[in-house]
Scaffold this motif. Structure first.
Motif, PDB file in Angstrom:
ATOM      1  N   ARG A   7       0.689  -1.516   0.102  1.00  0.00           N
ATOM      2  CA  ARG A   7      -0.395   0.003  -0.216  1.00  0.00           C
ATOM      3  C   ARG A   7       0.747   1.273   0.053  1.00  0.00           C
ATOM      4  O   ARG A   7       1.742   1.009   0.874  1.00  0.00           O
ATOM      5  CB  ARG A   7      -0.761   0.362   1.256  1.00  0.00           C
ATOM      6  CG  ARG A   7      -2.490  -1.500   1.385  1.00  0.00           C
ATOM      7  CD  ARG A   7      -2.841  -0.654   0.514  1.00  0.00           C
ATOM      8  NE  ARG A   7      -3.680  -2.028   0.131  1.00  0.00           N
ATOM      9  CZ  ARG A   7      -3.777  -2.701  -0.775  1.00  0.00           C
ATOM     10  NH1 ARG A   7      -3.252  -3.346  -1.824  1.00  0.00           N
ATOM     11  NH2 ARG A   7      -5.094  -3.715  -0.759  1.00  0.00           N
ATOM     12  N   PRO A   8       0.815   1.954  -0.635  1.00  0.00           N
ATOM     13  CA  PRO A   8       1.407   3.487  -0.888  1.00  0.00           C
ATOM     14  C   PRO A   8       0.747   4.793  -0.138  1.00  0.00           C
ATOM     15  O   PRO A   8      -0.544   4.399   0.325  1.00  0.00           O
ATOM     16  CB  PRO A   8       1.141   4.359  -2.585  1.00  0.00           C
ATOM     17  CG  PRO A   8       0.027   3.570  -2.731  1.00  0.00           C
ATOM     18  CD  PRO A   8      -0.092   2.208  -2.713  1.00  0.00           C
ATOM     19  N   ILE A  21       0.037  10.654  12.846  1.00  0.00           N
ATOM     20  CA  ILE A  21      -1.778  10.506  13.833  1.00  0.00           C
ATOM     21  C   ILE A  21      -2.017   8.933  12.453  1.00  0.00           C
ATOM     22  O   ILE A  21      -2.754   8.108  12.943  1.00  0.00           O
ATOM     23  CB  ILE A  21      -2.363  11.898  14.046  1.00  0.00           C
ATOM     24  CG1 ILE A  21      -2.266  11.996  15.255  1.00  0.00           C
ATOM     25  CG2 ILE A  21      -3.751  11.153  14.771  1.00  0.00           C
ATOM     26  CD1 ILE A  21      -2.478  12.996  16.202  1.00  0.00           C
ATOM     27  N   LYS A  22      -1.938  10.170  11.574  1.00  0.00           N
ATOM     28  CA  LYS A  22      -2.753   8.941   9.748  1.00  0.00           C
ATOM     29  C   LYS A  22      -1.819   7.940  10.121  1.00  0.00           C
ATOM     30  O   LYS A  22      -2.842   7.043   9.394  1.00  0.00           O
ATOM     31  CB  LYS A  22      -2.433  10.278   8.697  1.00  0.00           C
ATOM     32  CG  LYS A  22      -3.876  11.399   8.613  1.00  0.00           C
ATOM     33  CD  LYS A  22      -3.831  12.342   7.592  1.00  0.00           C
ATOM     34  CE  LYS A  22      -4.010  13.246   7.868  1.00  0.00           C
ATOM     35  NZ  LYS A  22      -4.183  14.768   6.348  1.00  0.00           N
ATOM     36  N   LEU A  23      -0.707   7.864  10.325  1.00  0.00           N
ATOM     37  CA  LEU A  23       0.225   6.781   9.841  1.00  0.00           C
ATOM     38  C   LEU A  23       0.106   5.629  10.284  1.00  0.00           C
ATOM     39  O   LEU A  23      -0.798   4.632   9.889  1.00  0.00           O
ATOM     40  CB  LEU A  23       1.836   7.413  10.087  1.00  0.00           C
ATOM     41  CG  LEU A  23       2.401   5.585   9.614  1.00  0.00           C
ATOM     42  CD1 LEU A  23       2.479   4.713   8.278  1.00  0.00           C
ATOM     43  CD2 LEU A  23       4.197   5.958   9.786  1.00  0.00           C
ATOM     44  N   PHE A  37       2.418  -5.586   9.379  1.00  0.00           N
ATOM     45  CA  PHE A  37       3.577  -4.342   8.855  1.00  0.00           C
ATOM     46  C   PHE A  37       4.905  -5.353   8.475  1.00  0.00           C
ATOM     47  O   PHE A  37       5.256  -6.278  10.242  1.00  0.00           O
ATOM     48  CB  PHE A  37       3.915  -3.593   9.462  1.00  0.00           C
ATOM     49  CG  PHE A  37       4.932  -2.579   9.623  1.00  0.00           C
ATOM     50  CD1 PHE A  37       5.074  -2.277   7.990  1.00  0.00           C
ATOM     51  CD2 PHE A  37       6.707  -2.453   9.632  1.00  0.00           C
ATOM     52  CE1 PHE A  37       6.105  -1.311   7.230  1.00  0.00           C
ATOM     53  CE2 PHE A  37       7.603  -1.820   9.645  1.00  0.00           C
ATOM     54  CZ  PHE A  37       7.330  -1.125   7.914  1.00  0.00           C
ATOM     55  N   VAL A  38       5.542  -5.554   7.572  1.00  0.00           N
ATOM     56  CA  VAL A  38       6.767  -6.122   6.451  1.00  0.00           C
ATOM     57  C   VAL A  38       8.097  -5.281   6.673  1.00  0.00           C
ATOM     58  O   VAL A  38       8.760  -4.918   7.720  1.00  0.00           O
ATOM     59  CB  VAL A  38       6.995  -6.960   5.735  1.00  0.00           C
ATOM     60  CG1 VAL A  38       8.242  -7.809   5.757  1.00  0.00           C
ATOM     61  CG2 VAL A  38       6.047  -8.202   6.608  1.00  0.00           C
ATOM     62  N   LYS A  39       7.731  -4.346   6.323  1.00  0.00           N
ATOM     63  CA  LYS A  39       8.745  -3.835   5.443  1.00  0.00           C
ATOM     64  C   LYS A  39       7.882  -2.511   4.755  1.00  0.00           C
ATOM     65  O   LYS A  39       6.796  -1.777   4.639  1.00  0.00           O
ATOM     66  CB  LYS A  39       9.537  -4.297   4.425  1.00  0.00           C
ATOM     67  CG  LYS A  39      11.325  -3.684   4.290  1.00  0.00           C
ATOM     68  CD  LYS A  39      11.578  -4.372   2.926  1.00  0.00           C
ATOM     69  CE  LYS A  39      12.820  -3.257   2.697  1.00  0.00           C
ATOM     70  NZ  LYS A  39      13.991  -4.938   1.824  1.00  0.00           N
ATOM     71  N   SER A  40       9.105  -1.074   4.511  1.00  0.00           N
ATOM     72  CA  SER A  40       8.761   0.449   4.132  1.00  0.00           C
ATOM     73  C   SER A  40       9.569   0.486   3.386  1.00  0.00           C
ATOM     74  O   SER A  40      10.835   0.319   3.780  1.00  0.00           O
ATOM     75  CB  SER A  40       7.987   1.199   5.151  1.00  0.00           C
ATOM     76  OG  SER A  40       8.212   2.216   4.440  1.00  0.00           O
ATOM     77  N   ALA A  55       7.295   9.064  -1.671  1.00  0.00           N
ATOM     78  CA  ALA A  55       5.779   7.693  -1.358  1.00  0.00           C
ATOM     79  C   ALA A  55       6.720   6.583  -0.605  1.00  0.00           C
ATOM     80  O   ALA A  55       8.147   6.264  -0.418  1.00  0.00           O
ATOM     81  CB  ALA A  55       6.046   6.847  -2.656  1.00  0.00           C
ATOM     82  N   HIS A  56       6.193   6.043   0.214  1.00  0.00           N
ATOM     83  CA  HIS A  56       6.205   5.231   1.049  1.00  0.00           C
ATOM     84  C   HIS A  56       5.276   3.987   0.447  1.00  0.00           C
ATOM     85  O   HIS A  56       4.076   3.985   0.572  1.00  0.00           O
ATOM     86  CB  HIS A  56       5.787   5.687   2.427  1.00  0.00           C
ATOM     87  CG  HIS A  56       6.852   6.677   2.870  1.00  0.00           C
ATOM     88  ND1 HIS A  56       8.157   6.483   3.444  1.00  0.00           N
ATOM     89  CD2 HIS A  56       6.642   8.233   2.850  1.00  0.00           C
ATOM     90  CE1 HIS A  56       7.946   7.862   4.179  1.00  0.00           C
ATOM     91  NE2 HIS A  56       7.565   9.004   3.371  1.00  0.00           N
TER      92      HIS A  56
END
Length: 64
Positions: A7-8, A21-23, A37-40, A55-56
């Motif tokens: 997901r971007p 807060i959004k993250l 969560f695995v990686k960004s 972009a993440h």
């Protein structure tokens, strides 16, 4: 077996800044659906030579 999604999360150039807060809400939303969560992966692009857009790409996994 594992299942993955990517997901971007974008920032800059009219999309705003990355907000903790959004993250946090984004991560909790996916965790509630069973994703871990695995990686960004982070990418920065220049737009028109002036603006920067980041972009993440957030990678999640879960057991199938």
């Amino acid at each position: 077996m594992k299942q993955y999604i990517v997901r971007p999360v974008t920032t800059g150039f009219f999309s705003g800044t990355l907000n903790e807060i959004k993250l946090e809400a984004f991560l909790n939303e996916h965790a509630a659906q069973g994703w871990k969560f695995v990686k960004s992966i982070h990418e920065t692009k220049k737009i028109l030579g002036i603006f920067a857009r980041e972009a993440h790409f957030v990678i999640f996994e879960r057991d199938v």
